[in-house]
Design an enzyme around this catalytic site. Sequence first.
Site, PDB file in Angstrom:
ATOM      1  N   SER A  12      28.302  34.681 -50.260  1.00  0.00           N
ATOM      2  CA  SER A  12      27.422  34.033 -49.291  1.00  0.00           C
ATOM      3  C   SER A  12      26.765  32.811 -49.897  1.00  0.00           C
ATOM      4  O   SER A  12      26.654  32.669 -51.121  1.00  0.00           O
ATOM      5  CB  SER A  12      26.363  35.024 -48.799  1.00  0.00           C
ATOM      6  OG  SER A  12      25.695  35.642 -49.881  1.00  0.00           O
ATOM      7  N   GLU A  14      23.289  30.080 -49.338  1.00  0.00           N
ATOM      8  CA  GLU A  14      21.963  29.958 -48.728  1.00  0.00           C
ATOM      9  C   GLU A  14      21.603  28.493 -48.494  1.00  0.00           C
ATOM     10  O   GLU A  14      21.812  27.640 -49.370  1.00  0.00           O
ATOM     11  CB  GLU A  14      20.917  30.608 -49.630  1.00  0.00           C
ATOM     12  CG  GLU A  14      19.499  30.567 -49.043  1.00  0.00           C
ATOM     13  CD  GLU A  14      18.558  31.453 -49.803  1.00  0.00           C
ATOM     14  OE1 GLU A  14      18.824  32.683 -49.851  1.00  0.00           O
ATOM     15  OE2 GLU A  14      17.585  30.937 -50.382  1.00  0.00           O
ATOM     16  N   ASP A 106       5.677  33.563 -49.075  1.00  0.00           N
ATOM     17  CA  ASP A 106       4.551  32.988 -49.806  1.00  0.00           C
ATOM     18  C   ASP A 106       3.462  32.547 -48.839  1.00  0.00           C
ATOM     19  O   ASP A 106       3.759  32.039 -47.749  1.00  0.00           O
ATOM     20  CB  ASP A 106       5.008  31.780 -50.632  1.00  0.00           C
ATOM     21  CG  ASP A 106       6.072  32.169 -51.643  1.00  0.00           C
ATOM     22  OD1 ASP A 106       5.898  33.199 -52.312  1.00  0.00           O
ATOM     23  OD2 ASP A 106       7.069  31.429 -51.758  1.00  0.00           O
ATOM     24  N   PHE A 213      11.074  25.065 -60.039  1.00  0.00           N
ATOM     25  CA  PHE A 213      11.345  26.297 -59.315  1.00  0.00           C
ATOM     26  C   PHE A 213      11.120  27.523 -60.207  1.00  0.00           C
ATOM     27  O   PHE A 213      10.550  28.526 -59.771  1.00  0.00           O
ATOM     28  CB  PHE A 213      12.788  26.307 -58.804  1.00  0.00           C
ATOM     29  CG  PHE A 213      13.031  25.399 -57.627  1.00  0.00           C
ATOM     30  CD1 PHE A 213      11.993  24.752 -56.983  1.00  0.00           C
ATOM     31  CD2 PHE A 213      14.324  25.190 -57.170  1.00  0.00           C
ATOM     32  CE1 PHE A 213      12.223  23.917 -55.903  1.00  0.00           C
ATOM     33  CE2 PHE A 213      14.565  24.359 -56.089  1.00  0.00           C
ATOM     34  CZ  PHE A 213      13.509  23.726 -55.459  1.00  0.00           C
ATOM     35  N   HIS A 263      25.659  35.436 -54.282  1.00  0.00           N
ATOM     36  CA  HIS A 263      24.885  34.707 -53.277  1.00  0.00           C
ATOM     37  C   HIS A 263      24.435  33.406 -53.927  1.00  0.00           C
ATOM     38  O   HIS A 263      23.644  33.425 -54.873  1.00  0.00           O
ATOM     39  CB  HIS A 263      23.674  35.534 -52.831  1.00  0.00           C
ATOM     40  CG  HIS A 263      22.852  34.888 -51.766  1.00  0.00           C
ATOM     41  ND1 HIS A 263      23.235  34.875 -50.442  1.00  0.00           N
ATOM     42  CD2 HIS A 263      21.653  34.233 -51.832  1.00  0.00           C
ATOM     43  CE1 HIS A 263      22.309  34.246 -49.726  1.00  0.00           C
ATOM     44  NE2 HIS A 263      21.339  33.846 -50.541  1.00  0.00           N
TER      45      HIS A 263
END
Length: 283
Positions: A12, A14, A106, A213, A263
């Site tokens: 997959s 994102e 968040d 990040f 992913h």
Amino acid sequence: MHRLQRNALKLSFEFFPPRTPAAEQNLNVSVARLKLLRPDYFSVTFGAGGSTREKTFETTRFINDTTGIEAAPHVSCIGSSREELRQIIHNYKNHGFDHLVALRGDLPSGLAGAGALRFASELVEFIRRETGRHFHIDVACYPEFHPQAQSAETDLENFRRKVDAGADSAITQYFYNADAYFRFIESCSRLGIDVPIVPGIMPITNRSQLVRFSNMCGAEIPRWILKRLYDFGDDLDAIRSFGIDVSIRLCAQLLDAGVPGLHIYTMNKAEASEAIWAALDLA
């Protein structure tokens, strides 16, 4: 290298909802390219406090309608009331979607309240009460543990609560140390957690973005990787080439160990994912 395993893997990609016309065009191009790799599904993120709620829905519908590949929207409970969550969930159900990624999310700056539900486990319970087994529900987990967790054991118990609440499978935060994932799987097994746990992969293409990040989410960048990235200075091509090679080697190690899937966090770009797929013969 891994062609014989392809049918058994859940693969997959994102995306995040675009905020500008230029970003929307970039997303459209990336979706068109990555659909050719025949992933099992695309997921679409949900901004802090539901800040991209409508764009998440629009992007999910666009992907589903133009690719014919399943699209799985993220749903976050932070900052939302039960009625707002009820509307979101049933809207997806009524439009034919049957796969959700359920997250705590968040709390955005300036938002006073956390919302009616405080934890992802509560959101999973809420979705099950509202829609039964209609949705396949993915949740998040953290091989290097959530940055707000009091301890490793506390974080594992939090993950088990999500599974006990009705999660079908999980996607990990990205990591670059395969042993962290393997040890996490062993710990989950000891606790009786037996859902598929798919590794999340963040291809390295931008040093400053990766550092930012990682500081926010608690993902460790191994020292040898970070030193090499800084050694390249402003040579963006060298950073990208090295970073993609690191990601390919990590994915190969994980696939050889029999992980249930991959992913990829695409950052709405196709090149790194295409390179990983080609190197691992997953097309």
